[in-house]
Structures are given as structure tokens and as C-alpha cells.
Design a protein around this motif. Structure first.
Motif, PDB file in Angstrom:
ATOM      1  N   TYR A  83      31.171 -83.379 -52.369  1.00 39.23           N
ATOM      2  CA  TYR A  83      32.323 -83.053 -51.612  1.00 39.23           C
ATOM      3  C   TYR A  83      33.009 -81.986 -51.852  1.00 39.23           C
ATOM      4  CZ  TYR A  83      32.446 -87.743 -49.137  1.00 39.23           C
ATOM      5  OH  TYR A  83      32.189 -88.848 -48.256  1.00 39.23           O
ATOM      6  N   ARG A  84      33.478 -81.612 -53.185  1.00 36.22           N
ATOM      7  CA  ARG A  84      33.931 -80.401 -53.580  1.00 36.22           C
ATOM      8  C   ARG A  84      33.169 -79.292 -53.503  1.00 36.22           C
ATOM      9  NH1 ARG A  84      35.994 -84.047 -58.116  1.00 36.22           N
ATOM     10  NH2 ARG A  84      38.236 -84.591 -57.325  1.00 36.22           N
ATOM     11  N   GLY A  85      31.839 -79.429 -53.612  1.00 39.39           N
ATOM     12  CA  GLY A  85      31.007 -78.180 -53.529  1.00 39.39           C
ATOM     13  C   GLY A  85      30.808 -78.022 -52.058  1.00 39.39           C
ATOM     14  N   GLY A  86      30.640 -79.063 -51.272  1.00 39.23           N
ATOM     15  CA  GLY A  86      30.278 -78.642 -50.027  1.00 39.23           C
ATOM     16  C   GLY A  86      31.624 -78.026 -49.358  1.00 39.23           C
ATOM     17  N   MET A  87      32.759 -78.419 -49.694  1.00 39.84           N
ATOM     18  CA  MET A  87      34.107 -78.084 -49.055  1.00 39.84           C
ATOM     19  C   MET A  87      34.065 -76.552 -49.589  1.00 39.84           C
ATOM     20  SD  MET A  87      36.615 -81.298 -49.689  1.00 39.84           S
ATOM     21  CE  MET A  87      38.026 -80.187 -49.333  1.00 39.84           C
ATOM     22  N   SER A  88      33.847 -76.290 -50.805  1.00 35.12           N
ATOM     23  CA  SER A  88      33.923 -74.752 -51.494  1.00 35.12           C
ATOM     24  C   SER A  88      33.052 -73.934 -50.414  1.00 35.12           C
ATOM     25  CB  SER A  88      33.549 -74.957 -52.683  1.00 35.12           C
ATOM     26  OG  SER A  88      33.632 -73.572 -53.376  1.00 35.12           O
ATOM     27  N   GLY A  89      31.831 -74.554 -50.239  1.00 36.86           N
ATOM     28  CA  GLY A  89      30.995 -73.674 -49.481  1.00 36.86           C
ATOM     29  C   GLY A  89      31.324 -73.392 -47.960  1.00 36.86           C
ATOM     30  N   LEU A  90      31.818 -74.544 -47.373  1.00 32.39           N
ATOM     31  CA  LEU A  90      32.315 -74.110 -45.896  1.00 32.39           C
ATOM     32  C   LEU A  90      33.604 -73.240 -46.031  1.00 32.39           C
ATOM     33  CD1 LEU A  90      32.300 -77.710 -44.480  1.00 32.39           C
ATOM     34  CD2 LEU A  90      30.597 -76.110 -43.772  1.00 32.39           C
ATOM     35  N   GLN A  91      34.394 -73.399 -46.978  1.00 32.99           N
ATOM     36  CA  GLN A  91      35.468 -72.600 -46.999  1.00 32.99           C
ATOM     37  C   GLN A  91      35.245 -71.118 -47.225  1.00 32.99           C
ATOM     38  OE1 GLN A  91      37.807 -74.639 -49.751  1.00 32.99           O
ATOM     39  NE2 GLN A  91      38.932 -75.707 -48.371  1.00 32.99           N
ATOM     40  N   LEU A  92      34.189 -70.809 -48.084  1.00 27.73           N
ATOM     41  CA  LEU A  92      33.809 -69.612 -48.587  1.00 27.73           C
ATOM     42  C   LEU A  92      32.895 -68.903 -47.184  1.00 27.73           C
ATOM     43  CD1 LEU A  92      33.369 -67.450 -50.649  1.00 27.73           C
ATOM     44  CD2 LEU A  92      31.334 -68.430 -51.376  1.00 27.73           C
ATOM     45  N   ARG A  93      32.210 -69.693 -46.430  1.00 29.39           N
ATOM     46  CA  ARG A  93      31.566 -69.011 -45.381  1.00 29.39           C
ATOM     47  C   ARG A  93      32.570 -68.686 -44.211  1.00 29.39           C
ATOM     48  NH1 ARG A  93      26.528 -69.369 -44.503  1.00 29.39           N
ATOM     49  NH2 ARG A  93      26.660 -69.083 -42.475  1.00 29.39           N
ATOM     50  N   GLY A  94      33.910 -69.650 -44.431  1.00 29.91           N
ATOM     51  CA  GLY A  94      34.953 -69.139 -43.323  1.00 29.91           C
ATOM     52  C   GLY A  94      35.586 -68.207 -43.721  1.00 29.91           C
ATOM     53  N   GLU A  95      35.872 -67.692 -45.009  1.00 25.76           N
ATOM     54  CA  GLU A  95      36.432 -66.434 -45.436  1.00 25.76           C
ATOM     55  C   GLU A  95      35.541 -65.366 -45.174  1.00 25.76           C
ATOM     56  OE1 GLU A  95      37.469 -67.298 -49.609  1.00 25.76           O
ATOM     57  OE2 GLU A  95      38.689 -69.194 -49.026  1.00 25.76           O
ATOM     58  N   ASN A  96      34.227 -65.404 -45.008  1.00 24.31           N
ATOM     59  CA  ASN A  96      33.405 -64.322 -44.995  1.00 24.31           C
ATOM     60  C   ASN A  96      33.212 -64.049 -43.586  1.00 24.31           C
ATOM     61  OD1 ASN A  96      33.479 -63.733 -47.875  1.00 24.31           O
ATOM     62  ND2 ASN A  96      31.569 -65.049 -48.085  1.00 24.31           N
ATOM     63  N   GLY A  97      33.831 -64.767 -42.642  1.00 28.77           N
ATOM     64  CA  GLY A  97      33.638 -64.546 -41.020  1.00 28.77           C
ATOM     65  C   GLY A  97      32.404 -65.099 -40.665  1.00 28.77           C
ATOM     66  N   ARG A  98      31.782 -66.245 -41.428  1.00 27.21           N
ATOM     67  CA  ARG A  98      30.596 -66.876 -40.960  1.00 27.21           C
ATOM     68  C   ARG A  98      30.713 -68.155 -40.612  1.00 27.21           C
ATOM     69  NH1 ARG A  98      26.469 -65.604 -45.669  1.00 27.21           N
ATOM     70  NH2 ARG A  98      28.178 -66.108 -46.828  1.00 27.21           N
ATOM     71  N   SER A  99      31.797 -68.664 -40.084  1.00 26.47           N
ATOM     72  CA  SER A  99      32.317 -69.999 -39.847  1.00 26.47           C
ATOM     73  C   SER A  99      31.872 -70.205 -38.549  1.00 26.47           C
ATOM     74  CB  SER A  99      33.596 -70.132 -39.850  1.00 26.47           C
ATOM     75  OG  SER A  99      34.148 -71.366 -39.553  1.00 26.47           O
ATOM     76  N   ASN A 100      31.422 -71.577 -38.408  1.00 27.78           N
ATOM     77  CA  ASN A 100      31.076 -72.283 -37.072  1.00 27.78           C
ATOM     78  C   ASN A 100      32.365 -72.695 -36.292  1.00 27.78           C
ATOM     79  OD1 ASN A 100      28.431 -71.717 -37.425  1.00 27.78           O
ATOM     80  ND2 ASN A 100      28.003 -73.618 -38.223  1.00 27.78           N
ATOM     81  N   GLY A 101      33.551 -72.207 -36.851  1.00 29.23           N
ATOM     82  CA  GLY A 101      34.654 -72.770 -36.127  1.00 29.23           C
ATOM     83  C   GLY A 101      35.254 -74.126 -36.234  1.00 29.23           C
ATOM     84  N   ARG A 102      35.389 -74.823 -35.086  1.00 35.02           N
ATOM     85  CA  ARG A 102      36.113 -76.092 -35.053  1.00 35.02           C
ATOM     86  C   ARG A 102      35.302 -77.147 -35.929  1.00 35.02           C
ATOM     87  NH1 ARG A 102      39.991 -79.076 -35.044  1.00 35.02           N
ATOM     88  NH2 ARG A 102      40.193 -80.743 -33.692  1.00 35.02           N
ATOM     89  N   LYS A 103      33.904 -77.310 -35.470  1.00 36.72           N
ATOM     90  CA  LYS A 103      33.235 -78.014 -36.250  1.00 36.72           C
ATOM     91  C   LYS A 103      33.320 -78.185 -37.757  1.00 36.72           C
ATOM     92  CE  LYS A 103      29.743 -78.434 -32.648  1.00 36.72           C
ATOM     93  NZ  LYS A 103      28.345 -78.343 -32.208  1.00 36.72           N
TER      94      LYS A 103
END
Length: 132
Positions: A19-39
């Protein structure tokens, strides 16, 4: 029973790390502008909620397991969990892959570890009640 509880502690600790690793990866992608947004926000919130529940479960299992009976592989489970959550999420950016990983691990923990342990604990409790 101790060996099963030890595996359950390690498995739950590993799942927390996923959970922590996945959350970190999602947050990092979001910070780099590569987020899928709402999902991704929904998945992050789900992970936060589940993380809190699993932390409580881990404390309960640790309280039941006698001191010194923890598996030596506990740190391996934790490191592997972080990698298992972080790497697929950061590389693919696919939150579904992280959710599928968590689903499989939750199923394994439930079917292989929790149910037999709870059954054994129930049998021990029943024997104590009969003896009283």
C-alpha cells in the motif's frame, strides 16, 4: 499456531508496504504531471483507508504472537512489499495493476492465513470454556 501467526504478521506487514509503495508511486506520478486525475485520487483514498485498517490488524496480530516468535523474513516482506507496490505503479502508471496486486495479496492473506488461525483460536477458546 505461532508459525502461522508469524507468517500472518509478516504478510500483513508486507501488504502494508505494498500500500505504501503504491501510494508513493501514485503520488510521485501526480507530482510529475503524469496523473490520471480523479481515478488515482479515489485509489489513493482507498489505500489510505485500508492502510489504517491493516495497521490496526497488524497490532492485534503482534499482540497475540509471543515475544521473539517473529519471522526473520519480516524485513524481506516489507522491502518486497514496497517494491511490489511502487515499481509497477511508477513504471506503468496503471493504478489498476496496483489494485490487482493488492487484491491477490489480500486473498492470499485471507484464505491461507487468517481463516485457519481464527479457526484454531476458536477451537482453543472452546476447549477452555469446556474445561471451566
Amino acid at each position: 499456531l505461532d508459525s502461522r501467526l508469524s507468517c500472518l504478521v509478516a504478510g500483513t506487514a508486507g501488504l502494508l508496504s505494498v500500500y505504501r509503495g503504491g501510494m508513493s508511486g501514485l503520488q510521485l506520478r501526480g507530482e510529475n504531471g503524469r496523473s490520471n486525475g480523479r481515478k488515482e485520487e479515489i485509489v489513493l483514498q482507498l489505500c489510505r483507508d485500508q492502510l489504517k485498517k491493516k495497521e490496526v490488524q497488524l497490532e492485534v496480530w503482534k499482540a497475540i504472537l509471543p515475544e521473539g516468535k517473529f519471522t526473520k523474513l519480516l524485513y524481506f516482506y516489507q522491502i518486497s512489499g514496497i517494491a511490489l507496490g511502487w515499481i509497477p505503479t511508477i513504471i506503468t502508471g496503471n493504478h489498476r495493476l496496483m489494485c490487482a496486486t493488492i487484491d491477490v495479496l489480500e486473498t492470499i492473506l485471507e484464505e491461507e492465513l487468517r481463516k485457519p488461525i481464527l479457526k484454531e483460536l476458536g477451537a482453543i477458546s472452546a476447549k477452555k470454556e469446556e474445561g471451566e
